[in-house]
Design a protein around this motif. Structure first.
Motif, PDB file in Angstrom:
ATOM      1  N   ASN A 161      -9.640   4.597  -0.315  1.00  0.00           N
ATOM      2  CA  ASN A 161     -10.088   3.218  -0.232  1.00  0.00           C
ATOM      3  C   ASN A 161     -11.308   2.936  -1.102  1.00  0.00           C
ATOM      4  O   ASN A 161     -11.464   1.826  -1.609  1.00  0.00           O
ATOM      5  CB  ASN A 161     -10.400   2.848   1.225  1.00  0.00           C
ATOM      6  N   MET A 162     -12.168   3.919  -1.270  1.00  0.00           N
ATOM      7  CA  MET A 162     -13.345   3.713  -2.106  1.00  0.00           C
ATOM      8  C   MET A 162     -12.961   3.476  -3.563  1.00  0.00           C
ATOM      9  O   MET A 162     -13.622   2.725  -4.285  1.00  0.00           O
ATOM     10  CB  MET A 162     -14.296   4.919  -1.995  1.00  0.00           C
ATOM     11  N   VAL A 163     -11.881   4.112  -3.997  1.00  0.00           N
ATOM     12  CA  VAL A 163     -11.352   3.867  -5.346  1.00  0.00           C
ATOM     13  C   VAL A 163     -10.577   2.553  -5.373  1.00  0.00           C
ATOM     14  O   VAL A 163     -10.744   1.721  -6.268  1.00  0.00           O
ATOM     15  CB  VAL A 163     -10.449   5.031  -5.796  1.00  0.00           C
ATOM     16  N   GLU A 164      -9.748   2.353  -4.348  1.00  0.00           N
ATOM     17  CA  GLU A 164      -8.846   1.201  -4.339  1.00  0.00           C
ATOM     18  C   GLU A 164      -9.586  -0.123  -4.235  1.00  0.00           C
ATOM     19  O   GLU A 164      -9.178  -1.119  -4.842  1.00  0.00           O
ATOM     20  CB  GLU A 164      -7.846   1.361  -3.196  1.00  0.00           C
ATOM     21  N   LYS A 165     -10.685  -0.155  -3.489  1.00  0.00           N
ATOM     22  CA  LYS A 165     -11.393  -1.428  -3.360  1.00  0.00           C
ATOM     23  C   LYS A 165     -12.005  -1.847  -4.694  1.00  0.00           C
ATOM     24  O   LYS A 165     -12.066  -3.039  -5.000  1.00  0.00           O
ATOM     25  CB  LYS A 165     -12.455  -1.355  -2.255  1.00  0.00           C
ATOM     26  N   ARG A 166     -12.431  -0.878  -5.501  1.00  0.00           N
ATOM     27  CA  ARG A 166     -12.937  -1.202  -6.835  1.00  0.00           C
ATOM     28  C   ARG A 166     -11.799  -1.636  -7.755  1.00  0.00           C
ATOM     29  O   ARG A 166     -11.957  -2.519  -8.601  1.00  0.00           O
ATOM     30  CB  ARG A 166     -13.659   0.011  -7.424  1.00  0.00           C
ATOM     31  N   ALA A 167     -10.647  -0.995  -7.578  1.00  0.00           N
ATOM     32  CA  ALA A 167      -9.487  -1.344  -8.389  1.00  0.00           C
ATOM     33  C   ALA A 167      -9.044  -2.778  -8.121  1.00  0.00           C
ATOM     34  O   ALA A 167      -8.752  -3.538  -9.053  1.00  0.00           O
ATOM     35  CB  ALA A 167      -8.353  -0.367  -8.106  1.00  0.00           C
ATOM     36  N   VAL A 168      -8.990  -3.150  -6.853  1.00  0.00           N
ATOM     37  CA  VAL A 168      -8.574  -4.504  -6.492  1.00  0.00           C
ATOM     38  C   VAL A 168      -9.564  -5.531  -7.031  1.00  0.00           C
ATOM     39  O   VAL A 168      -9.178  -6.579  -7.567  1.00  0.00           O
ATOM     40  CB  VAL A 168      -8.421  -4.633  -4.965  1.00  0.00           C
ATOM     41  N   ALA A 169     -10.851  -5.256  -6.909  1.00  0.00           N
ATOM     42  CA  ALA A 169     -11.872  -6.172  -7.422  1.00  0.00           C
ATOM     43  C   ALA A 169     -11.766  -6.336  -8.928  1.00  0.00           C
ATOM     44  O   ALA A 169     -11.965  -7.433  -9.463  1.00  0.00           O
ATOM     45  CB  ALA A 169     -13.259  -5.667  -7.039  1.00  0.00           C
ATOM     46  N   ALA A 170     -11.436  -5.239  -9.637  1.00  0.00           N
ATOM     47  CA  ALA A 170     -11.301  -5.310 -11.096  1.00  0.00           C
ATOM     48  C   ALA A 170     -10.055  -6.075 -11.505  1.00  0.00           C
ATOM     49  O   ALA A 170     -10.060  -6.813 -12.492  1.00  0.00           O
ATOM     50  CB  ALA A 170     -11.268  -3.902 -11.683  1.00  0.00           C
ATOM     51  N   ALA A 171      -8.969  -5.915 -10.734  1.00  0.00           N
ATOM     52  CA  ALA A 171      -7.705  -6.553 -11.086  1.00  0.00           C
ATOM     53  C   ALA A 171      -7.660  -8.033 -10.700  1.00  0.00           C
ATOM     54  O   ALA A 171      -7.002  -8.832 -11.378  1.00  0.00           O
ATOM     55  CB  ALA A 171      -6.552  -5.812 -10.422  1.00  0.00           C
TER      56      ALA A 171
ATOM     57  N   ASP B 118      -0.113   0.736  -8.733  1.00  0.00           N
ATOM     58  CA  ASP B 118      -0.205   0.101 -10.055  1.00  0.00           C
ATOM     59  C   ASP B 118      -1.585  -0.505 -10.276  1.00  0.00           C
ATOM     60  O   ASP B 118      -2.116  -0.475 -11.394  1.00  0.00           O
ATOM     61  CB  ASP B 118       0.867  -0.980 -10.201  1.00  0.00           C
ATOM     62  N   VAL B 119      -2.170  -1.062  -9.218  1.00  0.00           N
ATOM     63  CA  VAL B 119      -3.517  -1.631  -9.322  1.00  0.00           C
ATOM     64  C   VAL B 119      -4.521  -0.528  -9.644  1.00  0.00           C
ATOM     65  O   VAL B 119      -5.404  -0.691 -10.492  1.00  0.00           O
ATOM     66  CB  VAL B 119      -3.909  -2.360  -8.024  1.00  0.00           C
ATOM     67  N   VAL B 120      -4.393   0.630  -8.978  1.00  0.00           N
ATOM     68  CA  VAL B 120      -5.293   1.756  -9.235  1.00  0.00           C
ATOM     69  C   VAL B 120      -5.107   2.282 -10.659  1.00  0.00           C
ATOM     70  O   VAL B 120      -6.085   2.613 -11.338  1.00  0.00           O
ATOM     71  CB  VAL B 120      -5.070   2.874  -8.194  1.00  0.00           C
ATOM     72  N   ALA B 121      -3.866   2.342 -11.111  1.00  0.00           N
ATOM     73  CA  ALA B 121      -3.608   2.808 -12.480  1.00  0.00           C
ATOM     74  C   ALA B 121      -4.266   1.886 -13.497  1.00  0.00           C
ATOM     75  O   ALA B 121      -4.857   2.343 -14.488  1.00  0.00           O
ATOM     76  CB  ALA B 121      -2.103   2.880 -12.730  1.00  0.00           C
TER      77      ALA B 121
ATOM     78  N   THR C   9       0.834  -1.205   0.000  1.00  0.00           N
ATOM     79  CA  THR C   9       0.000   0.000   0.000  1.00  0.00           C
ATOM     80  C   THR C   9       0.871   1.259   0.000  1.00  0.00           C
ATOM     81  O   THR C   9       0.908   2.027   0.966  1.00  0.00           O
ATOM     82  CB  THR C   9      -0.963   0.002   1.210  1.00  0.00           C
ATOM     83  N   ASP C  10       1.546   1.473  -1.115  1.00  0.00           N
ATOM     84  CA  ASP C  10       2.394   2.659  -1.261  1.00  0.00           C
ATOM     85  C   ASP C  10       1.571   3.940  -1.227  1.00  0.00           C
ATOM     86  O   ASP C  10       2.054   4.989  -0.775  1.00  0.00           O
ATOM     87  CB  ASP C  10       3.233   2.581  -2.534  1.00  0.00           C
ATOM     88  N   THR C  11       0.322   3.879  -1.673  1.00  0.00           N
ATOM     89  CA  THR C  11      -0.558   5.052  -1.634  1.00  0.00           C
ATOM     90  C   THR C  11      -0.855   5.464  -0.200  1.00  0.00           C
ATOM     91  O   THR C  11      -0.864   6.649   0.134  1.00  0.00           O
ATOM     92  CB  THR C  11      -1.870   4.754  -2.369  1.00  0.00           C
ATOM     93  N   HIS C  12      -1.081   4.492   0.672  1.00  0.00           N
ATOM     94  CA  HIS C  12      -1.349   4.784   2.080  1.00  0.00           C
ATOM     95  C   HIS C  12      -0.091   5.306   2.771  1.00  0.00           C
ATOM     96  O   HIS C  12      -0.167   6.207   3.614  1.00  0.00           O
ATOM     97  CB  HIS C  12      -1.846   3.528   2.806  1.00  0.00           C
ATOM     98  N   ALA C  13       1.056   4.732   2.411  1.00  0.00           N
ATOM     99  CA  ALA C  13       2.325   5.187   3.006  1.00  0.00           C
ATOM    100  C   ALA C  13       2.576   6.652   2.686  1.00  0.00           C
ATOM    101  O   ALA C  13       2.985   7.437   3.548  1.00  0.00           O
ATOM    102  CB  ALA C  13       3.477   4.323   2.497  1.00  0.00           C
TER     103      ALA C  13
END
Length: 213
Positions: A148-158, A98-101, A61-65
């Motif tokens: 997190n609202m963006v990231e959880k969708r990103a993880v589900a898509a990836a 990278d997952v979000v991208a 979680t580089d975004t959180h860091a």
């Protein structure tokens, strides 16, 4: 569980994905290795009953860091050390940025959701412990929730065919991918819920707890 049934029909490993965060420490330490070994034990138990086995993928979680005020160099060094130890145990890894991208490329990163009072209060309490970024802890908690609202969708898509693993409790379910099954587990051993990256290099016995990455 549909994802397990689908993996069995295809004869492929059961995939698990989970966040791995960055705490105050700059280097890998005993709690990190103990956690990786604990995950490895879970993977071995899966292999004992299911021949294709299990694949664990850590999402750093580089975004959180960055939000929490950790310098990029420190985060890179820590995640790099964890990655090497994870690969030695047969795990895979990726960066959350990278997952979000990837999600943005396929248009799966959308809408914002506002936190409820209960979860916002929990996030503010966690931010008071770990947030070192600019602005107030309240703003840090709100920014964290929006991410997190963006990231959880990103993880589900990836990783649509994976199980999402977390050391958090079910009270944080809103932060996890809505379409993925969630496996709640301890971090080092039964009764310990503190995430390894929040532990001292040589921790004393610690009670279970649920700080957010």
């Amino acid at each position: 569980m549909p994802v397990v049934e689908a993996a069995a029909r295809a004869g492929r490993p059961l995939e698990f994905v989970q966040y791995w965060g960055k705490g105050p420490r700059t280097g890998i330490a005993a709690p990190d290795l103990a956690c990786l070994d604990y995950l490895g034990q879970l993977a071995e138990r899966v292999r004992q009953v299911y021949a294709p086995g299990a694949l664990f993928r850590l999402i750093f979680t580089d975004t959180h860091a960055s939000l929490n005020g950790h310098p990029a160099e420190a985060a890179d060094a820590y995640f790099g050390a964890i990655d090497a130890a994870a690969q030695a145990r047969g795990f895979a890894s990726t960066r959350l940025s990278d997952v979000v991208a990837f999600a943005r490329e396929i248009g799966a990163d959308t809408p914002q959701e506002e936190p409820t009072g209960e979860i916002l209060a929990s996030l503010i309490a966690c931010a008071a412990k770990w947030y070192r970024g600019e602005g107030s802890t309240e703003q840090g908690a709100l920014d964290y929730h929006r991410m997190n609202m963006v990231e959880k969708r990103a993880v589900a898509a990836a990783f649509p065919e994976a199980v999402f693993v977390t050391f958090n409790g079910s009270e944080f379910r809103d932060l996890f991918p809505a379409t993925m099954p969630v496996f709640y587990m301890y971090s080092l051993r039964r009764g310990v819920g503190v995430k390894p990256w929040f532990m001292d290099a040589q921790p004393a016995a610690q009670p279970a707890g649920q700080p957010v990455a």
